[in-house]
Design an enzyme around this catalytic site. Structure first.
Site: not given
Ligand code: RB5
Length: 146
Positions: A8-9, A65, A67, A71, A98, A133
């Site tokens: 994402d951005h 993304c 965090t 995703m 694993h 596994h």
């Molecule tokens: C976008 O602001 C943020 O929520 C996304 O990049 C991600 O961290 C979501 O899990």
């Protein structure tokens, strides 16, 4: 190996670095974007990569993304996809040994550049151990069919 990469951005800059690292390592890369810094919804990008892994069009995927968490949650909705965030060499290595992780999810905000290079290289070169596994990964696949 054919690898689909998307972000994402919040992951645009890191994705560009990872695409070039993968190409330097001789991997075939399918870059699904996003190409811009305007906000997009991470599930839309996760779906583009996860669908390719699920269908076998690519062997692996990488999603970035803010965090890495959103995703992974979205990508795991696709059959055969095993996605999780990794944040260091050890989680990357164990995710392969694993869990046979086929979609690596990364934080675009929290990882240093050199750490990411090491982490991605570790994830690429580490084989699944199979054995006990394999039985456990098969049980995850069975859950998809319930
Ligand atoms: C976008 O602001 C943020 O929520 C996304 O990049 C991600 O961290 C979501 O899990």
């Amino acid at each position: 190996m054919r690898i689909a990469v998307g972000s994402d951005h919040r992951g645009v800059n890191l994705r560009a670095k990872i695409v070039s690292l993968l190409q330097d390592l001789g991997q075939e890369v399918i870059d699904v974007g996003t190409q811009h810094h305007e906000p997009v919804d991470y599930p839309d990008i996760a779906a583009l990569v996860a669908e390719k892994v699920s269908s076998g069009e690519v062997q692996r995927g990488i999603l970035i993304c803010g965090t890495g968490l959103g995703m992974a949650i979205a990508a795991n909705k696709f059959p055969g996809v095993r996605a999780a965030p990794c944040h260091d060499d050890l989680t990357a290595e164990m995710s392969r040994r694993h869990n046979d992780l086929n979609v690596l999810c990364l934080s675009g905000d929290m990882l240093g550049e050199r750490l990411v290079d090491r982490l991605v290289e570790m994830w690429l070169k580490t084989d699944f151990e199979g054995g006990r596994h394999q039985r456990r990964v098969q049980k995850i696949a069975d859950l998809e069919n319930q």
